[in-house]
Design a protein around this motif. Structure first.
Motif, PDB file in Angstrom:
ATOM      1  N   SER A  13     -11.448 -42.132  -5.656  1.00  0.00           N
ATOM      2  CA  SER A  13     -10.834 -40.892  -6.104  1.00  0.00           C
ATOM      3  C   SER A  13     -11.414 -40.465  -7.452  1.00  0.00           C
ATOM      4  N   GLY A  14     -11.604 -41.384  -8.370  1.00  0.00           N
ATOM      5  CA  GLY A  14     -12.158 -41.086  -9.692  1.00  0.00           C
ATOM      6  C   GLY A  14     -13.601 -40.615  -9.619  1.00  0.00           C
ATOM      7  N   SER A  15     -14.409 -41.233  -8.773  1.00  0.00           N
ATOM      8  CA  SER A  15     -15.813 -40.814  -8.682  1.00  0.00           C
ATOM      9  C   SER A  15     -15.915 -39.438  -8.018  1.00  0.00           C
ATOM     10  N   ARG A  16     -15.024 -39.166  -7.078  1.00  0.00           N
ATOM     11  CA  ARG A  16     -15.009 -37.850  -6.438  1.00  0.00           C
ATOM     12  C   ARG A  16     -14.636 -36.780  -7.461  1.00  0.00           C
ATOM     13  N   GLU A  17     -13.655 -37.076  -8.291  1.00  0.00           N
ATOM     14  CA  GLU A  17     -13.253 -36.127  -9.326  1.00  0.00           C
ATOM     15  C   GLU A  17     -14.366 -35.899 -10.334  1.00  0.00           C
ATOM     16  N   ARG A  18     -15.036 -36.954 -10.733  1.00  0.00           N
ATOM     17  CA  ARG A  18     -16.168 -36.798 -11.660  1.00  0.00           C
ATOM     18  C   ARG A  18     -17.283 -35.964 -11.030  1.00  0.00           C
ATOM     19  N   LEU A  20     -17.014 -33.672  -8.595  1.00  0.00           N
ATOM     20  CA  LEU A  20     -16.568 -32.276  -8.528  1.00  0.00           C
ATOM     21  C   LEU A  20     -16.572 -31.628  -9.911  1.00  0.00           C
ATOM     22  N   HIS A  21     -16.158 -32.381 -10.913  1.00  0.00           N
ATOM     23  CA  HIS A  21     -16.164 -31.870 -12.288  1.00  0.00           C
ATOM     24  C   HIS A  21     -17.580 -31.531 -12.724  1.00  0.00           C
ATOM     25  N   ARG A  22     -18.523 -32.424 -12.400  1.00  0.00           N
ATOM     26  CA  ARG A  22     -19.918 -32.190 -12.767  1.00  0.00           C
ATOM     27  C   ARG A  22     -20.481 -30.955 -12.058  1.00  0.00           C
ATOM     28  N   ILE A  23     -20.135 -30.738 -10.807  1.00  0.00           N
ATOM     29  CA  ILE A  23     -20.659 -29.595 -10.047  1.00  0.00           C
ATOM     30  C   ILE A  23     -20.060 -28.277 -10.538  1.00  0.00           C
ATOM     31  N   PHE A  24     -18.753 -28.221 -10.709  1.00  0.00           N
ATOM     32  CA  PHE A  24     -18.086 -26.952 -10.958  1.00  0.00           C
ATOM     33  C   PHE A  24     -17.767 -26.644 -12.416  1.00  0.00           C
ATOM     34  N   GLU A  26     -19.229 -28.399 -15.568  1.00  0.00           N
ATOM     35  CA  GLU A  26     -20.244 -28.613 -16.596  1.00  0.00           C
ATOM     36  C   GLU A  26     -21.405 -27.611 -16.473  1.00  0.00           C
ATOM     37  N   ASP A  27     -22.067 -27.345 -17.575  1.00  0.00           N
ATOM     38  CA  ASP A  27     -23.281 -26.517 -17.657  1.00  0.00           C
ATOM     39  C   ASP A  27     -23.098 -25.091 -17.130  1.00  0.00           C
ATOM     40  N   TRP A  28     -22.045 -24.418 -17.577  1.00  0.00           N
ATOM     41  CA  TRP A  28     -21.816 -23.044 -17.130  1.00  0.00           C
ATOM     42  C   TRP A  28     -22.950 -22.115 -17.527  1.00  0.00           C
ATOM     43  N   GLY A  29     -23.490 -22.277 -18.710  1.00  0.00           N
ATOM     44  CA  GLY A  29     -24.575 -21.408 -19.174  1.00  0.00           C
ATOM     45  C   GLY A  29     -25.785 -21.471 -18.254  1.00  0.00           C
ATOM     46  N   LEU A  30     -26.165 -22.665 -17.882  1.00  0.00           N
ATOM     47  CA  LEU A  30     -27.307 -22.854 -16.994  1.00  0.00           C
ATOM     48  C   LEU A  30     -27.038 -22.277 -15.607  1.00  0.00           C
ATOM     49  N   LYS A  31     -25.834 -22.449 -15.125  1.00  0.00           N
ATOM     50  CA  LYS A  31     -25.478 -21.924 -13.807  1.00  0.00           C
ATOM     51  C   LYS A  31     -25.461 -20.399 -13.804  1.00  0.00           C
TER      52      LYS A  31
END
Length: 149
Positions: A13-18, A20-24, A26-31
């Motif tokens: 559960s923790g790795s899935r949350e990490r 998803l957090h990394r995909i959605f 982090e790095d809004w500027g780059l996205k």
């Protein structure tokens, strides 16, 4: 017996949350930059075709028969639709018909389904026009009335 969480469930559960957090999150500027580049490229590649109406200008050449003159040349409809890349279509001011010969004629005539000539091969004309040429006798050709006084 109450439900107990084991270490394996918590870890997955923790790795899935990490993940998803990394995909959605982090790095809004780059996205956002990637999205902007994608949209610009899509607009450039798609070419943004537009449709527009242009006024028709009938073209004729030649001289009518002696003692006759071209009084009027009418195109029906007076406007035609053209389509193509926006920069090409917007550069056009009018649409000219193919050349119509009045050489040696002394009577009015019609030219049905006259083609429109556009020099830009990327612009497509969607309509055809009917052209009516009005030719009249000049003053010199009318018989003079006699004065019987």
């Amino acid at each position: 017996m109450p439900f107990r969480e084991n270490k394996l469930t918590t870890s997955a559960s923790g790795s899935r949350e990490r993940w998803l957090h990394r995909i959605f999150i982090e790095d809004w500027g780059l996205k956002l930059l990637a999205l902007a580049i994608t949209l610009v490229l899509w607009f450039v590649v798609s070419g943004r075709e537009v449709e527009r109406e242009l006024v028709v200008e009938p073209n004729y050449q030649g001289q009518p028969a002696p003692n006759c003159e071209v009084k009027e040349v009418l195109a029906t409809p007076g406007k035609v639709r053209v389509t193509g890349p926006a920069s090409h279509v917007n550069a056009l001011e009018k649409a000219s018909t193919e050349m119509i010969s009045v050489h040696g004629r002394c009577e009015s005539f019609d030219v049905p389904r006259t083609a429109i000539s556009i020099s830009d091969p990327q612009v497509l004309v969607l309509d055809k026009v009917n052209v009516h040429v009005i030719i009249v006798a000049t003053e010199n050709s009318k018989p003079k009335s006699r004065d019987t006084n």
